[in-house]
Design an enzyme around this catalytic site. Structure first.
Site, PDB file in Angstrom:
ATOM      1  N   GLU A  52       0.809  -1.154   0.252  1.00 49.60           N
ATOM      2  CA  GLU A  52       0.059   0.046  -0.214  1.00 49.60           C
ATOM      3  C   GLU A  52       0.770   1.308  -0.030  1.00 49.60           C
ATOM      4  O   GLU A  52       0.654   2.199  -0.713  1.00 49.60           O
ATOM      5  CB  GLU A  52      -0.931   0.020   1.183  1.00 49.60           C
ATOM      6  CG  GLU A  52      -2.038  -0.901   1.375  1.00 49.60           C
ATOM      7  CD  GLU A  52      -1.653  -2.265   1.882  1.00 49.60           C
ATOM      8  OE1 GLU A  52      -2.475  -3.019   2.391  1.00 49.60           O
ATOM      9  OE2 GLU A  52      -0.355  -2.425   2.295  1.00 49.60           O
ATOM     10  N   ASP A  88      -2.018  -5.363   2.945  1.00 51.87           N
ATOM     11  CA  ASP A  88      -2.406  -5.919   4.586  1.00 51.87           C
ATOM     12  C   ASP A  88      -3.252  -6.977   4.647  1.00 51.87           C
ATOM     13  O   ASP A  88      -4.045  -7.256   4.019  1.00 51.87           O
ATOM     14  CB  ASP A  88      -3.131  -4.765   5.454  1.00 51.87           C
ATOM     15  CG  ASP A  88      -2.074  -3.563   5.640  1.00 51.87           C
ATOM     16  OD1 ASP A  88      -0.922  -3.664   5.398  1.00 51.87           O
ATOM     17  OD2 ASP A  88      -2.527  -2.310   5.690  1.00 51.87           O
ATOM     18  N   ASP A 115      -6.146  -7.942   6.161  1.00 50.46           N
ATOM     19  CA  ASP A 115      -7.203  -7.953   6.890  1.00 50.46           C
ATOM     20  C   ASP A 115      -8.054  -7.655   5.596  1.00 50.46           C
ATOM     21  O   ASP A 115      -7.770  -7.752   4.321  1.00 50.46           O
ATOM     22  CB  ASP A 115      -7.699  -6.765   7.593  1.00 50.46           C
ATOM     23  CG  ASP A 115      -7.146  -5.502   7.115  1.00 50.46           C
ATOM     24  OD1 ASP A 115      -6.671  -5.474   5.961  1.00 50.46           O
ATOM     25  OD2 ASP A 115      -7.190  -4.396   7.950  1.00 50.46           O
ATOM     26  N   GLU A 168      -9.643  -5.117   4.288  1.00 53.55           N
ATOM     27  CA  GLU A 168      -9.313  -4.093   3.461  1.00 53.55           C
ATOM     28  C   GLU A 168      -8.149  -4.302   2.457  1.00 53.55           C
ATOM     29  O   GLU A 168      -8.097  -3.957   1.425  1.00 53.55           O
ATOM     30  CB  GLU A 168      -9.071  -2.882   4.322  1.00 53.55           C
ATOM     31  CG  GLU A 168      -9.417  -1.418   3.863  1.00 53.55           C
ATOM     32  CD  GLU A 168     -10.772  -1.160   3.514  1.00 53.55           C
ATOM     33  OE1 GLU A 168     -11.000  -0.359   2.656  1.00 53.55           O
ATOM     34  OE2 GLU A 168     -11.432  -1.810   4.065  1.00 53.55           O
ATOM     35  N   TYR A 181       0.984  -5.897  12.823  1.00 53.63           N
ATOM     36  CA  TYR A 181      -0.254  -5.557  12.321  1.00 53.63           C
ATOM     37  C   TYR A 181      -1.293  -4.832  13.173  1.00 53.63           C
ATOM     38  O   TYR A 181      -1.703  -5.550  14.063  1.00 53.63           O
ATOM     39  CB  TYR A 181      -1.097  -6.143  11.305  1.00 53.63           C
ATOM     40  CG  TYR A 181      -1.865  -5.378  10.440  1.00 53.63           C
ATOM     41  CD1 TYR A 181      -1.692  -4.223   9.588  1.00 53.63           C
ATOM     42  CD2 TYR A 181      -3.331  -5.704  10.395  1.00 53.63           C
ATOM     43  CE1 TYR A 181      -2.418  -3.776   8.606  1.00 53.63           C
ATOM     44  CE2 TYR A 181      -4.102  -5.128   9.487  1.00 53.63           C
ATOM     45  CZ  TYR A 181      -3.719  -3.960   8.590  1.00 53.63           C
ATOM     46  OH  TYR A 181      -4.628  -3.046   7.797  1.00 53.63           O
ATOM     47  N   ARG A 199      -4.502  -3.591  13.172  1.00 54.88           N
ATOM     48  CA  ARG A 199      -6.157  -3.588  12.952  1.00 54.88           C
ATOM     49  C   ARG A 199      -6.526  -5.007  13.066  1.00 54.88           C
ATOM     50  O   ARG A 199      -6.186  -5.756  12.139  1.00 54.88           O
ATOM     51  CB  ARG A 199      -6.640  -3.098  11.683  1.00 54.88           C
ATOM     52  CG  ARG A 199      -6.250  -1.458  11.523  1.00 54.88           C
ATOM     53  CD  ARG A 199      -6.921  -1.241   9.993  1.00 54.88           C
ATOM     54  NE  ARG A 199      -6.844   0.294   9.968  1.00 54.88           N
ATOM     55  CZ  ARG A 199      -5.777   0.674   9.104  1.00 54.88           C
ATOM     56  NH1 ARG A 199      -4.889   0.048   8.652  1.00 54.88           N
ATOM     57  NH2 ARG A 199      -5.795   2.153   8.963  1.00 54.88           N
ATOM     58  N   HIS A 217      -5.201 -11.906  12.807  1.00 50.99           N
ATOM     59  CA  HIS A 217      -5.705 -12.738  13.991  1.00 50.99           C
ATOM     60  C   HIS A 217      -4.839 -12.511  15.292  1.00 50.99           C
ATOM     61  O   HIS A 217      -5.001 -12.684  16.484  1.00 50.99           O
ATOM     62  CB  HIS A 217      -5.715 -14.246  13.687  1.00 50.99           C
ATOM     63  CG  HIS A 217      -6.740 -14.757  12.967  1.00 50.99           C
ATOM     64  ND1 HIS A 217      -8.043 -14.312  12.956  1.00 50.99           N
ATOM     65  CD2 HIS A 217      -6.671 -14.899  11.485  1.00 50.99           C
ATOM     66  CE1 HIS A 217      -8.678 -14.683  11.780  1.00 50.99           C
ATOM     67  NE2 HIS A 217      -7.669 -15.209  10.812  1.00 50.99           N
TER      68      HIS A 217
END
Length: 887
Positions: A7, A80, A82, A84, A294, A296, A341
Site C-alpha cells: 500500500e 495488509d 485484513d 481492507e 499489524y 487492525r 488474528h
C-alpha cells in the site's frame, strides 16, 4: 524479477530492503478504485452490480506497476492481512487485467509483521485472493453506499442544514446524543456518609466508615439529609467502640491481555490523550517501520515464538521471580475474528523504548505503551493482602468498618497498569480503601501479637479476639474526630473517544478497521465537538439523530446494526452469500425511504420539536411555561429553519414579534432573550438573540432606517453580563486611535470577522484580546502594525527542519494562516488535522509532498490541454453549457 505491490511507499521501502535485488517493490498508495460519488454506482436493479472508477491520483501508480510488469513475469500482491488489504489486492488485480495476459503468474502473500523473517516466510507461502473476504468487503461497501447516497438526500430535503448520514456513523452519533439526553434528564440525589478517625492501642490512626446503624445494615440512601447524618454522628460519638474482628485475606491481580485495536485506542486516549485517528496513524508508522505487528485486529492471542521471546525479555530485564512457571494464554472474545488474528505487539521483545530509533514523540510513546502491555501480559501476578477491621458498640447499635490493602509483590504492576476511563465518584458502591501504603497492615499488626507473628512466618492471619479496644475512650468520644460527609449521585459521564470505542465494541457496532474513521467523521461533519477530551453533540447532531430515530428507527437500532455486522462476518467466513444479505436489506430499506417521500419540512420540524422539547425548553426558574415567548408573552416558542441552513428557536407571533435565539447557548453562558438595556440619545439600546448569536442594537428598524446599527457580542463575553456601557462600547466601533505619526492617516481599532484588530489604511494587524480594542493607544497600535509589516516582508521562520528531499532542497514545517503545512521548493502541503507539526516525520512529509505534487501535475496537464485547443473549439464547447443554463 517479480513485482511486489504494497500500500504505502514507507512499507515498500522496508520490504525492498528485506527482499534485496531479486524483487521490485512498488506502492499502490492505498485503494486504486472506488465507487464514483454519484447515484447509480450500485445498481439495485441488476443484482447490485457495482461500477468502479480509478482515482485520478492512482492512475500514475497503476501505470508504474504496468510498466514494471512489461519486463517481469509475476505479480505478488502483499497488501495488509485484513479485509481492507484483501480488497486492495482484488482491486489491483481487476485494474491490471490487461497487463496480466500472456501467462503471467499472480499470487497473494500476507505477513502480520514487517520483519525480514516474516516477509521471507510469507514469500514461501503464496496463495490466491480470499474471495470470501472480498465478498465481505463488497457487501460492506455497497451497504455504506446505499445508505449514504439514499439517506443523505432525504436529510437535505427534509432537514435543512444536515450534511449526511451513514450506516454506522449515525448509530455512533446516536450513542453520544442518547448519553447527553441522559445527562440532561438526570436528577442528582443527596446522601450522606459518616466517618470516624480512630486510633489503635499503639497510637496509629486510621479512618473507619459507618456501615450499620440501629442494628441494621446502612444502605446508600439511608442518610438522605444533614439531620439524619447528624443523628448518626451523635450515635457514634456517644458510644464506646471496640474491635470485633480483624481479618487479613490474600488477593492477587492478573495482568491484562495484550492489545487489540479497540483496547489500544482506548488506552492511548486514557494515558496520552490521543484520538483514535492519531493513534492509528502513529501505529501505522510503527508497523511500516517493522517495529510492531499489524495494528487492525480483534485478536488477543500471541504467536508461540513471541510468547517465548517475551518470557526471555522478562527474565533478562526483571529476573526469574517475575516470570510465571508457564506461559499465559489468551483467547479471542470476538465471535468471528476476521481481521489479522494476532494481537498488537512489538516484533522484537528485547527492544525497549530507550533503544528505539524513532524521533516522532507520538510514535515513541505509543510503542512504549505497546511494549509495556505486551511484556506485562506474560508476567507474574501481583500479590497483596487486604485487611478488614470491624468496629462496633457493645449494644450492637453502631458498626464501622475500615479496609486497607498492602502490596506484597508487585508482579506485572512493576511494568504496567491499565488506565481508567472515569474516576469512581463518591457515589461508588464500593467502600473506600482506608489507609495508604503499609498503614492498614500496621493497623492490623498492632491488634494482636499472634497476628504479627503469623504475618512474619507467612501463615494465614488469625482473627483478633473480640473485645479488643479500638482506641482510648477520649479519642472515641471526641465529636471532632467523627464527621458526616455530603454526597450527590453523579450523572453518567460524557463519552471520550476511548469510552465510545469501548461501547461500540460492546454493542458489536463497527470493526477494528472502522473505529477511527467513524469517530473522526462525526466530528468532521460538525455533528459532535470535542471539549476537554469529551464528546459533546452539537445541535445539528441532535437534529439529525432525532430525525433518523423518528423516521428510520430500525436502521438507528443498536441491535440491528450489530446483527448486520455479524452477517458481514458470516460472509467473510463463507457462510453467507453477500448479494442475499444486500437483497434483504435493500427490500426493507427502500420501503422506509418511500415512507418519507410525502413528508413536509414543517411536519418534520414539529416532530423534532416535540422530541427535543426537554432540551430546547428547559423548566423556568419561576415555574412559568418554558415555551412562552419572553419578549411578547403572547406567542409560543418553536423550532424554525434558517434560509442559510440550520435551525433556531423563534416566536409563533412573527412578524409582530421577532424574538429568536439559538437552539442552545454555549457552555457557561446564560440564554438571553431580547431586552432593552437603556437609552442613548433618545434611542433604545437593546440586547437581542439572533441566529448567529447575541448582538446589541441601536433603535428599531423603520422605513427610513431598515438596518439599524448592530454589533455582535464577542466570543468570551457572557451575554447575561452585557449592560448599557458595554453595549455602547460595541456600537462605537471601530474606535479611532489617532493619526499615524508617519503619514497622519487615521489608525482605528475594531472587531472583525477574524477577531480584534488595529487598521492603518489597508493594513490590518490582529490584537490578542478583545478588551484591548477599547484601550489600545497610539504607541501600542504602531508597534503591532510594525510587527505585522516586518512579518510580511521577511521570510517566515520554519517551525521545524525535516532534512533534505531526495531530489534536493530542504523540507520544512511552516505555520500558515490556515494552520501548519509542509514546504518543499514550490510545493506547500497542508498537514492533516490529526498530525502535530512537532511529531510529523520526514517519511510522512514525503508522502504529503508526493500526493500534493501529483495533484498539481494533474492540474497542469488539464490546463495545458485546454490551452492547446483552438479558440473556435473553446467557443463551441461553451455553447451547450449556455443552452443548458438558459433552459
Amino acid at each position: 524479477m517479480p513485482v511486489v505491490v504494497v500500500e504505502s511507499p514507507a512499507k515498500a521501502k522496508t520490504i525492498e530492503k528485506y527482499l534485496g535485488g531479486d524483487y521490485r517493490v512498488l506502492a499502490s498508495f492505498g485503494h486504486v478504485r472506488d465507487l464514483p460519488p454519484k447515484d447509480g454506482s450500485v445498481d439495485t436493479e441488476d443484482d447490485f452490480a457495482m461500477k468502479w472508477e480509478v482515482a485520478s491520483d492512482s492512475k500514475k501508480h497503476l501505470k508504474a506497476i504496468r510498466d514494471a510488469l512489461k519486463d517481469d513475469n509475476s505479480l505478488i500482491l502483499a497488501t495488509d492481512p485484513d479485509r481492507e488489504g484483501e480488497a486492495i489486492s482484488w482491486h489491483l488485480l481487476e485494474a491490471l487485467q490487461s497487463s496480466l495476459k500472456g501467462g503471467k503468474d499472480v499470487s497473494r502473500v500476507t505477513f502480520n509483521a514487517i520483519t525480514k523473517a516474516a516477509v521471507s516466510e510469507a514469500m514461501k507461502q503464496p496463495r490466491e485472493i480470499d474471495q470470501a473476504l472480498v465478498d465481505a468487503y463488497l457487501a460492506r461497501r455497497a451497504l455504506d453506499y446505499l445508505v449514504g447516497f439514499n439517506l443523505s438526500p432525504v436529510l437535505w430535503r427534509k432537514l435543512p442544514g444536515a450534511k449526511s448520514a451513514g450506516r454506522v456513523q449515525s448509530v455512533c452519533l446516536r450513542l453520544i446524543v442518547d448519553r447527553e439526553m441522559e445527562i440532561e434528564a438526570f436528577k442528582a440525589r443527596e446522601y450522606w456518609s459518616v466517618h470516624a478517625r480512630l486510633a489503635t492501642p499503639a497510637g496509629q490512626e486510621y479512618d473507619a466508615q459507618l456501615v450499620s446503624l440501629a442494628g441494621s445494615k446502612l444502605e446508600r440512601f439511608d442518610l438522605p439529609n444533614a439531620e439524619k447524618a447528624a443523628m448518626a454522628v451523635s450515635a457514634v460519638t456517644s458510644r464506646d467502640l471496640t474491635v470485633t474482628s480483624v481479618t487479613a485475606k490474600p488477593a492477587s491481580r492478573n495482568p491484562w491481555p495484550p492489545f487489540m485495536t479497540s483496547t489500544l485506542q482506548q488506552e492511548a486516549s486514557r494515558k496520552m490523550g490521543m484520538g483514535a485517528k492519531a493513534c492509528m496513524s502513529a501505529a501505522q508508522r510503527l508497523y511500516e517501520a517493522g517495529l510492531i505487528t499489524y495494528m487492525r485486529t480483534d485478536g488477543i492471542d500471541m504467536a508461540p515464538e513471541a510468547v517465548m521471546a517475551a518470557r526471555d525479555a522478562i527474565k533478562a530485564k526483571f529476573g526469574e521471580k517475575y516470570l510465571p512457571k508457564s506461559p499465559r494464554m489468551y483467547k479471542n472474545k470476538a465471535k468471528n475474528a476476521q481481521e489479522a488474528h494476532e494481537c498488537i505487539r512489538p516484533t522484537d521483545m528485547m527492544l525497549s523504548t530507550d533503544k528505539l530509533k524513532v524521533t516522532a514523540e507520538d510514535q515513541r510513546k505509543l510503542y512504549d505503551l505497546i511494549w509495556k502491555r505486551t511484556i506485562a501480559s506474560q508476567m507474574e501476578a501481583a500479590r497483596m493482602e487486604r485487611t478488614t477491621v470491624e468496629i462496633g458498640s457493645a449494644d450492637g447499635q453502631v458498626g464501622l468498618r475500615a479496609t486497607g490493602q498492602v502490596m506484597l509483590f508487585d508482579g506485572f504492576l512493576k511494568v504496567y497498569d491499565q488506565g481508567r476511563d472515569d474516576d469512581e465518584g463518591e457515589d461508588s458502591a464500593r467502600l473506600p480503601a482506608i489507609g495508604e501504603g503499609e498503614t492498614a497492615a500496621l493497623v492490623a499488626k498492632s491488634f494482636e501479637p499472634e497476628f504479627a507473628k503469623a504475618r512474619e512466618k507467612g501463615d494465614s492471619a488469625p482473627d483478633a479476639p473480640a473485645g479488643q479496644r479500638a482506641a482510648p475512650g477520649l479519642l472515641m468520644n471526641d465529636a471532632a474526630s467523627t464527621a458526616a460527609r455530603q454526597h450527590f449521585t453523579q450523572p453518567p459521564p460524557r463519552y471520550t473517544e476511548a469510552t465510545l470505542v469501548k461501547r461500540m465494541e460492546e454493542l458489536g457496532i463497527g470493526r477494528p478497521s472502522t473505529y477511527a474513521s467513524i469517530v473522526t467523521t462525526i466530528q468532521d461533519r460538525d455533528y459532535v465537538r470535542k471539549d476537554k477530551n469529551r464528546l459533546i453533540p452539537e445541535d445539528k447532531g441532535r437534529l439529525v439523530t432525532t430525525f433518523l430515530v423518528k423516521y428510520f428507527p430500525r436502521y438507528l437500532s443498536y441491535d440491528f446494526t450489530a446483527d448486520l455486522e455479524n452477517e458481514l462476518d458470516e460472509i467473510s467466513a463463507g457462510d453467507r452469500v453477500w448479494r442475499d444479505v444486500l437483497g434483504r436489506f435493500w427490500k426493507d430499506f427502500s420501503k422506509a425511504l418511500e415512507g418519507t417521500s410525502d413528508l413536509r419540512i414543517g411536519e418534520v420540524l414539529e416532530a423534532i420539536d416535540d422530541a427535543l422539547a426537554p432540551h430546547l425548553y428547559p423548566p423556568r426558574a419561576d415555574g412559568g411555561d418554558p415555551r412562552q415567548c419572553p419578549l411578547c408573552g403572547a406567542g409560543r416558542l418553536n423550532l424554525k429553519t434558517a434560509r442559510s441552513g440550520g435551525a433556531f428557536i423563534g416566536c409563533t407571533n412573527y412578524p409582530e414579534c421577532r424574538y429568536t435565539r439559538p437552539l442552545s447557548s454555549p457552555d457557561g453562558e446564560e440564554a438571553v432573550g431580547d431586552r432593552v438595556l437603556g437609552q442613548d440619545g433618545g434611542d433604545d439600546i437593546s440586547l437581542k438573540s439572533g441566529r448567529f448569536g447575541p448582538y446589541v442594537q441601536r433603535g428599531e428598524a423603520t422605513e427610513d432606517v431598515p438596518k439599524p446599527p448592530r454589533a455582535s457580542v464577542p466570543k468570551g463575553w457572557n451575554p447575561a453580563e452585557i449592560d448599557l456601557e458595554k453595549a455602547l462600547q460595541l456600537l462605537s466601533l471601530p474606535r479611532p486611535v489617532g493619526p499615524h505619526p508617519d503619514d497622519g492617516e487615521l489608525i482605528e481599532a475594531g472587531i472583525g470577522r477574524y477577531g480584534p484588530y488595529v487598521k492603518h489604511g489597508r493594513k490590518y494587524a490582529n490584537l490578542p484580546e478583545v478588551d484591548e480594542v477599547f484601550t489600545v493607544g497610539m504607541n501600542r497600535a504602531v508597534e503591532v502594525l510594525a510587527a505585522k509589516q516586518i512579518r510580511g516582508r521577511t521570510a517566515a521562520t520554519p517551525l521545524r527542519e525535516l532534512g533534505s528531499h531526495p531530489d534536493g532542497g530542504s523540507i520544512q514545517v511552516m505555520n500558515g494562516r490556515y494552520g501548519p503545512y509542509i514546504k518543499w521548493e514550490k510545493i506547500n502541503a497542508t498537514l492533516p488535522r490529526d498530525v502535530s507539526p512537532d511529531d510529523i516525520t520526514q517519511e510522512q512529509a514525503l508522502e504529503l509532498i508526493a500526493a500534493k505534487s501529483a495533484k498539481k501535475g494533474t492540474k497542469k496537464k488539464a490546463a495545458s490541454k485546454t490551452a492547446k485547443k483552438p479558440a473556435a473549439k473553446k467557443t463551441a464547447a461553451k455553447k451547450p453549457a449556455a443552452k443548458k443554463a438558459a433552459g
